[in-house]
Design a protein around this motif. Structure first.
Motif, short mmCIF file in Angstrom:
data_model
loop_
_atom_site.label_atom_id
_atom_site.label_comp_id
_atom_site.label_asym_id
_atom_site.label_seq_id
_atom_site.Cartn_x
_atom_site.Cartn_y
_atom_site.Cartn_z
N LEU A 331 -7.50 12.33 4.95
CA LEU A 331 -8.15 11.58 6.02
C LEU A 331 -7.17 11.05 7.06
O LEU A 331 -7.46 11.06 8.26
CB LEU A 331 -8.93 10.41 5.43
N PHE A 332 -6.00 10.58 6.62
CA PHE A 332 -5.16 9.80 7.53
C PHE A 332 -3.75 10.34 7.76
O PHE A 332 -3.11 9.94 8.75
CB PHE A 332 -5.03 8.36 7.00
N GLN A 333 -3.22 11.19 6.89
CA GLN A 333 -1.81 11.53 6.96
C GLN A 333 -1.50 12.50 8.11
O GLN A 333 -1.45 13.71 7.93
CB GLN A 333 -1.33 12.12 5.62
N ARG A 334 -1.27 11.95 9.25
CA ARG A 334 -0.88 12.70 10.45
C ARG A 334 -0.36 11.70 11.48
O ARG A 334 -0.66 10.51 11.41
CB ARG A 334 -2.04 13.51 11.01
N GLY A 335 0.42 12.16 12.42
CA GLY A 335 0.98 11.28 13.43
C GLY A 335 1.91 10.24 12.82
O GLY A 335 2.81 10.58 12.03
N ASN A 336 1.70 8.97 13.14
CA ASN A 336 2.53 7.90 12.63
C ASN A 336 2.17 7.49 11.20
O ASN A 336 2.84 6.63 10.63
CB ASN A 336 2.41 6.67 13.55
N PHE A 337 1.11 8.06 10.67
CA PHE A 337 0.74 7.79 9.28
C PHE A 337 1.40 8.85 8.41
O PHE A 337 0.90 9.96 8.24
CB PHE A 337 -0.78 7.83 9.12
N THR A 338 2.54 8.50 7.83
CA THR A 338 3.38 9.44 7.11
C THR A 338 3.02 9.49 5.62
O THR A 338 2.12 8.78 5.15
CB THR A 338 4.85 9.04 7.25
N ALA A 339 3.73 10.36 4.89
CA ALA A 339 3.54 10.43 3.44
C ALA A 339 3.87 9.09 2.79
O ALA A 339 3.25 8.69 1.79
CB ALA A 339 4.41 11.53 2.85
N GLU A 340 4.82 8.37 3.35
CA GLU A 340 5.16 7.04 2.85
C GLU A 340 3.99 6.08 3.05
O GLU A 340 3.71 5.24 2.19
CB GLU A 340 6.40 6.53 3.59
N SER A 341 3.29 6.22 4.17
CA SER A 341 2.10 5.40 4.42
C SER A 341 1.01 5.71 3.40
O SER A 341 0.32 4.81 2.91
CB SER A 341 1.58 5.64 5.83
N THR A 342 0.83 7.00 3.10
CA THR A 342 -0.16 7.40 2.09
C THR A 342 0.14 6.75 0.75
O THR A 342 -0.76 6.24 0.07
CB THR A 342 -0.18 8.93 1.94
N SER A 343 1.41 6.76 0.37
CA SER A 343 1.80 6.16 -0.91
C SER A 343 1.53 4.66 -0.91
O SER A 343 1.02 4.10 -1.89
CB SER A 343 3.29 6.42 -1.16
N LEU A 344 1.84 3.99 0.21
CA LEU A 344 1.63 2.55 0.29
C LEU A 344 0.14 2.20 0.21
O LEU A 344 -0.26 1.32 -0.57
CB LEU A 344 2.21 2.02 1.61
N VAL A 345 -0.69 2.88 0.99
CA VAL A 345 -2.13 2.58 1.01
C VAL A 345 -2.76 2.88 -0.34
O VAL A 345 -3.61 2.10 -0.83
CB VAL A 345 -2.82 3.36 2.14
N SER A 346 -2.39 3.99 -0.96
CA SER A 346 -2.97 4.33 -2.26
C SER A 346 -2.56 3.31 -3.33
O SER A 346 -3.33 3.03 -4.27
CB SER A 346 -2.55 5.73 -2.70
N THR A 347 -1.38 2.72 -3.19
CA THR A 347 -0.95 1.69 -4.13
C THR A 347 -1.73 0.39 -3.93
O THR A 347 -2.17 -0.25 -4.89
CB THR A 347 0.56 1.41 -3.97
N VAL A 348 -1.92 -0.01 -2.67
CA VAL A 348 -2.71 -1.21 -2.37
C VAL A 348 -4.15 -1.04 -2.86
O VAL A 348 -4.77 -1.99 -3.33
CB VAL A 348 -2.67 -1.50 -0.85
N PHE A 349 -4.65 0.18 -2.76
CA PHE A 349 -6.04 0.46 -3.15
C PHE A 349 -6.28 0.21 -4.63
O PHE A 349 -7.41 -0.08 -5.04
CB PHE A 349 -6.38 1.91 -2.80
N LEU A 350 -5.23 0.29 -5.45
CA LEU A 350 -5.38 0.05 -6.89
C LEU A 350 -5.95 -1.34 -7.17
O LEU A 350 -6.81 -1.51 -8.04
CB LEU A 350 -4.01 0.19 -7.58
N GLY A 351 -5.46 -2.33 -6.44
CA GLY A 351 -5.93 -3.69 -6.68
C GLY A 351 -7.24 -4.01 -5.99
O GLY A 351 -8.02 -4.84 -6.48
N LEU A 352 -7.52 -3.36 -4.86
CA LEU A 352 -8.70 -3.70 -4.07
C LEU A 352 -9.95 -2.93 -4.50
O LEU A 352 -11.07 -3.44 -4.37
CB LEU A 352 -8.43 -3.44 -2.59
N ALA A 353 -9.79 -1.71 -5.00
CA ALA A 353 -10.95 -0.87 -5.33
C ALA A 353 -11.94 -1.53 -6.28
O ALA A 353 -13.16 -1.43 -6.08
CB ALA A 353 -10.47 0.47 -5.89
N PRO A 354 -11.48 -2.23 -7.34
CA PRO A 354 -12.46 -2.86 -8.25
C PRO A 354 -13.34 -3.91 -7.59
O PRO A 354 -14.36 -4.31 -8.17
CB PRO A 354 -11.57 -3.48 -9.33
N SER A 355 -12.95 -4.38 -6.39
CA SER A 355 -13.79 -5.36 -5.71
C SER A 355 -15.17 -4.80 -5.38
O SER A 355 -16.13 -5.56 -5.21
CB SER A 355 -13.12 -5.83 -4.42
N LEU A 356 -15.28 -3.47 -5.32
CA LEU A 356 -16.57 -2.84 -5.04
C LEU A 356 -17.62 -3.27 -6.07
O LEU A 356 -18.78 -3.52 -5.72
CB LEU A 356 -16.42 -1.32 -5.06
#
Length: 436
Positions: A331-356
């Motif tokens: 969805l997002f990994q292009r332009g200024n959203f790098t592979a490092e950004s993907t790793s960071l967002v997917s890590t943050v998602f671990l804690g936030l996803a159960p809020s659903l």
């Protein structure tokens, strides 16, 4: 099939669902563009901490106006309804204008509260974005009052695509103004989209509205201002849960607030599909059963709905966690959203996803209690998530990305469990009091 096509309730539900689908599809495009242009850098933080709270405030205003005034307008007919509608428009236009002015004036201090850890070099950028976005408040609130009148006539289409309109104009503003105004194009497009949507619903309402020789509305100001209070407090207290989490994220490092906002899109989409269509069909039925003194049937319907919603939320959360990294990359990994950004967002998602899970179940339970005319429990429980979030976050005091959303997730689940237990404990008393 013929019944479904002819039923206003079914048509309304399908229209609202179509708006949700369209808005979220375009919303992904909006977030993808933000990721492409800003990535997970401090400039992305400056946009997230300014537009995010305004977006939450607009949602609170919309839900409050619709929830509070659809029943009031529905209970009146003809000239009486029109007179009340015009009175609501006049009164709340002043309130929304004053709220906008207050935010514009206090923007520097608000940013210090909303983003205490933001890079100082981007603080003024956030202040300017907040001021620009604040002018959407008048449009969103006034559009919601118009929407309330449209809903009384079962005219759902004009407002169903509100979020889609916001996203379209946000994308257009960002693309057309990027080389001239940079990140400010996002907030300009967002505000313009809110005003365009207000123009659409206002036109639909005014067309055929007879305002000649209207009697003055006799509805007392206490009733007009009192009705939205409980609804708005409930919505604001729930919104504070995420606002605090976003503010805490700015302490952890550059890009964290932006990463949290990208994750919120992954939670917000299934949340919208779990809560909005179910509540739109569930709440009128609960209210009908309450007026017929059939509370036991209403309780059974609520329990059955919560059980199905829980299965959907748990399944959705599990799938999202399992597929988070490849989906974020696609969805997002292009332009200024790098592979490092993907790793960071997917890590943050671990804690936030159960809020659903807790978020959807708390919302459905709370709205059901409002439909039962028992708002006190829902209002009290709505403060639990942010209190638990603050306590847990300050206790852990961790700088790990995977723990940013943990407090929000835990708070929402605790809030739901407390509300569910309190509601079940009160059912016998409610049934006895109603029968008496």
């Amino acid at each position: 099939m013929a019944w479904a096509v002819e039923s206003p309730l079914v048509r309304g539900g399908l229209t609202i669902s179509a708006g949700i689908v369209t808005g979220n599809i375009i919303g992904f495009a909006r977030v993808a563009l933000t990721a492409y242009l800003l990535g997970t850098h401090s400039q992305a933080d400056s946009l997230a901490v300014a537009v995010g709270p305004i977006d939450a405030l607009n949602s609170v205003l919309i839900n409050t106006m619709v929830f509070a005034f659809v029943p009031m307008l529905t209970g009146r007919q003809g000239a009486d309804r029109t007179a009340l509608f015009l009175k609501l428009n006049r009164w709340f236009a002043w309130l929304f204008s004053l709220l906008t002015l207050a935010i514009v004036v206090s923007a520097p201090w608000l940013i210090e509260v909303l983003a205490p850890g933001l890079d100082p070099r981007y603080s003024q950028t956030s202040v300017t974005i907040l001021r620009i976005s604040a002018f959407s408040i008048m449009a969103a609130g006034s559009a919601a009052i118009n929407c309330a009148l449209l809903y009384t006539d079962r005219r759902f289409a004009p407002f169903a695509f509100y979020q889609a309109c916001l996203n379209v104009f946000t994308i257009a503003g960002a693309l057309s103004l990027w080389h001239v105004l940079g990140v400010y194009g996002f907030s300009i497009g967002y505000t313009l989209g809110a005003w365009v949507q207000f123009g659409v619903v206002s036109y639909c309402v005014r067309e055929g509205l007879d305002t000649r020789g209207l009697p003055p509305s006799k509805v007392h100001w206490r009733e007009i201002l009192g009705r939205p209070v409980a609804v708005s407090l409930y919505a604001v207290s729930l919104a504070l849960n995420i606002i605090f989490t976003r503010a805490w994220a700015t302490h952890i490092g550059p890009g964290m607030a932006a990463a949290l906002d990208y994750c919120l899109r992954g939670v917000g989409v299934p949340l919208a599909f779990l809560v909005s269509p179910i509540s739109n069909s569930l709440l009128p039925e609960i209210a009908r059963l309450r007026t017929q003194l059939r509370l036991r049937e209403a309780f059974h319907l609520i329990d059955k709905t919560l059980g199905l919603a829980a299965l959907g939320a748990i399944a959705g959360c599990g799938i999202a966690l399992a597929l988070r990294r490849p989906v974020i990359a696609i969805l997002f990994q292009r332009g200024n959203f790098t592979a490092e950004s993907t790793s960071l967002v997917s890590t943050v998602f671990l804690g936030l996803a159960p809020s659903l899970i807790g978020w959807s179940l708390l919302e459905l339970t709370g709205r059901s209690l409002f439909a039962l005319d028992r708002p006190a429990l829902a209002l009290g429980a709505s403060f639990i998530p942010v209190l638990v979030n603050v306590a847990l976050t300050l206790w852990l005091h961790s700088s790990k990305p995977q723990l940013i959303g943990l407090g929000a997730s835990a708070g929402l689940m605790v809030g739901f469990l407390v509300l569910l237990a309190a509601a079940h404990a009160s059912r016998k008393q409610w049934t006895t009091n109603l029968s008496v």
